[in-house]
Design a protein around this motif. Structure first.
Motif, mmCIF file in Angstrom:
data_model
loop_
_atom_site.group_PDB
_atom_site.id
_atom_site.type_symbol
_atom_site.label_atom_id
_atom_site.label_comp_id
_atom_site.label_asym_id
_atom_site.label_seq_id
_atom_site.Cartn_x
_atom_site.Cartn_y
_atom_site.Cartn_z
ATOM 1 N N MET A 251 -26.915 -8.729 -11.750
ATOM 2 C CA MET A 251 -25.914 -9.770 -11.616
ATOM 3 C C MET A 251 -24.778 -9.245 -10.756
ATOM 4 N N GLN A 252 -24.403 -9.997 -9.718
ATOM 5 C CA GLN A 252 -23.352 -9.561 -8.821
ATOM 6 C C GLN A 252 -22.021 -10.151 -9.259
ATOM 7 N N ASP A 253 -20.995 -9.333 -9.250
ATOM 8 C CA ASP A 253 -19.659 -9.754 -9.613
ATOM 9 C C ASP A 253 -19.105 -10.652 -8.509
ATOM 10 N N SER A 254 -18.578 -11.795 -8.863
ATOM 11 C CA SER A 254 -18.051 -12.719 -7.856
ATOM 12 C C SER A 254 -16.783 -12.201 -7.198
ATOM 13 N N GLU A 255 -16.159 -11.181 -7.779
ATOM 14 C CA GLU A 255 -14.959 -10.598 -7.200
ATOM 15 C C GLU A 255 -15.274 -9.619 -6.072
ATOM 16 N N THR A 256 -16.500 -9.157 -5.972
ATOM 17 C CA THR A 256 -16.844 -8.226 -4.911
ATOM 18 C C THR A 256 -17.439 -8.991 -3.753
ATOM 19 N N GLY A 257 -17.313 -8.439 -2.577
ATOM 20 C CA GLY A 257 -17.828 -9.090 -1.394
ATOM 21 C C GLY A 257 -16.976 -8.722 -0.201
ATOM 22 N N SER A 258 -17.440 -9.112 0.967
ATOM 23 C CA SER A 258 -16.751 -8.705 2.178
ATOM 24 C C SER A 258 -15.331 -9.241 2.261
ATOM 25 N N GLU A 259 -15.038 -10.372 1.604
ATOM 26 C CA GLU A 259 -13.677 -10.899 1.660
ATOM 27 C C GLU A 259 -12.682 -10.015 0.911
ATOM 28 N N ASN A 260 -13.150 -9.138 0.041
ATOM 29 C CA ASN A 260 -12.276 -8.234 -0.701
ATOM 30 C C ASN A 260 -12.172 -6.855 -0.066
ATOM 31 N N LEU A 261 -12.892 -6.638 1.029
ATOM 32 C CA LEU A 261 -12.851 -5.346 1.704
ATOM 33 C C LEU A 261 -11.667 -5.308 2.655
ATOM 34 N N SER A 262 -11.011 -4.154 2.695
ATOM 35 C CA SER A 262 -9.830 -4.018 3.526
ATOM 36 C C SER A 262 -9.713 -2.586 4.023
ATOM 37 N N SER A 263 -8.697 -2.366 4.801
ATOM 38 C CA SER A 263 -8.419 -1.055 5.363
ATOM 39 C C SER A 263 -6.912 -0.826 5.293
ATOM 40 N N ALA A 264 -6.516 0.415 5.048
ATOM 41 C CA ALA A 264 -5.089 0.742 5.019
ATOM 42 C C ALA A 264 -4.869 2.116 5.622
ATOM 43 N N THR A 265 -3.804 2.230 6.384
ATOM 44 C CA THR A 265 -3.358 3.527 6.891
ATOM 45 C C THR A 265 -2.082 3.861 6.136
ATOM 46 N N ILE A 266 -2.095 5.030 5.523
ATOM 47 C CA ILE A 266 -0.991 5.448 4.664
ATOM 48 C C ILE A 266 -0.398 6.729 5.238
ATOM 49 N N LEU A 267 0.909 6.718 5.475
ATOM 50 C CA LEU A 267 1.610 7.928 5.898
ATOM 51 C C LEU A 267 2.357 8.464 4.692
ATOM 52 N N VAL A 268 2.151 9.742 4.413
ATOM 53 C CA VAL A 268 2.709 10.367 3.214
ATOM 54 C C VAL A 268 3.544 11.576 3.607
ATOM 55 N N THR A 269 4.762 11.627 3.104
ATOM 56 C CA THR A 269 5.611 12.799 3.248
ATOM 57 C C THR A 269 5.687 13.458 1.875
ATOM 58 N N LEU A 270 5.466 14.762 1.844
ATOM 59 C CA LEU A 270 5.503 15.492 0.570
ATOM 60 C C LEU A 270 6.858 16.142 0.361
ATOM 61 N N ARG A 271 7.309 16.124 -0.885
ATOM 62 C CA ARG A 271 8.532 16.833 -1.271
ATOM 63 C C ARG A 271 8.212 18.318 -1.419
ATOM 64 N N ASN A 272 7.126 18.585 -2.074
ATOM 65 C CA ASN A 272 6.605 19.942 -2.196
ATOM 66 C C ASN A 272 5.155 19.832 -2.640
ATOM 67 N N SER A 273 4.442 20.909 -2.486
ATOM 68 C CA SER A 273 3.029 20.872 -2.846
ATOM 69 C C SER A 273 2.601 22.221 -3.388
ATOM 70 N N LYS A 274 2.039 22.184 -4.579
ATOM 71 C CA LYS A 274 1.461 23.391 -5.157
ATOM 72 C C LYS A 274 -0.049 23.310 -5.065
ATOM 73 N N GLY A 275 -0.535 22.308 -4.351
ATOM 74 C CA GLY A 275 -1.965 22.101 -4.223
ATOM 75 C C GLY A 275 -2.318 21.675 -2.805
ATOM 76 N N ASP A 276 -3.563 21.375 -2.609
ATOM 77 C CA ASP A 276 -4.098 20.976 -1.312
ATOM 78 C C ASP A 276 -4.098 19.450 -1.232
ATOM 79 N N PHE A 277 -3.267 18.880 -0.351
ATOM 80 C CA PHE A 277 -3.178 17.428 -0.257
ATOM 81 C C PHE A 277 -4.512 16.802 0.132
ATOM 82 N N HIS A 278 -5.258 17.455 1.025
ATOM 83 C CA HIS A 278 -6.543 16.902 1.447
ATOM 84 C C HIS A 278 -7.516 16.788 0.268
ATOM 85 N N LYS A 279 -7.523 17.792 -0.608
ATOM 86 C CA LYS A 279 -8.379 17.740 -1.791
ATOM 87 C C LYS A 279 -7.892 16.639 -2.732
ATOM 88 N N TYR A 280 -6.599 16.549 -2.902
ATOM 89 C CA TYR A 280 -5.983 15.510 -3.727
ATOM 90 C C TYR A 280 -6.398 14.118 -3.228
#
Length: 105
Positions: A1-30
């Motif tokens: 059974m396919q969920d009526s909420e899924t489908g190509s009309e719900n697919l999107s793309s986003a570009t996010i720019l992030v500035t870090l205050r500090n990092s004790k880890g690897d942002f790429h892994k995060y």
């Protein structure tokens, strides 16, 4: 059974720019771990001046959840090993050109 909420009309793309205050880890892994958990594709890339670019494709609700997690780390400094300073988001149309999430050099 396919969920009526899924489908190509719900697919999107986003570009996010992030500035870090500090990092004790690897942002790429995060970013990669969080994208994988939400079945998102795209990439993360480190830009000059400590800025990170994350491009995501997938269900809009999953992208919004990813952004929400970044925003939560901005509001509460001790949530994770990554302390986010600022998050800027630009939405666009889904292209389908990514098969997984990767780190761009």
């Amino acid at each position: 059974m396919q969920d009526s909420e899924t489908g190509s009309e719900n697919l999107s793309s986003a570009t996010i720019l992030v500035t870090l205050r500090n990092s004790k880890g690897d942002f790429h892994k995060y970013a990669s771990d969080n994208a994988y958990q939400r079945s998102l594709t795209g990439y993360s890339q480190e830009l000059p001046e400590g800025l990170y670019k994350v491009h995501l494709e997938g269900e809009k609700s999953d992208i919004s959840a990813f952004i929400g997690y970044l925003e939560m780390n901005r509001a509460f400094d001790k949530v994770d090993t990554i302390a986010v300073e600022d998050v800027m988001v630009s939405w666009s149309s889904y292209s389908g050109k990514y098969s997984d999430f990767s780190v761009m050099e």
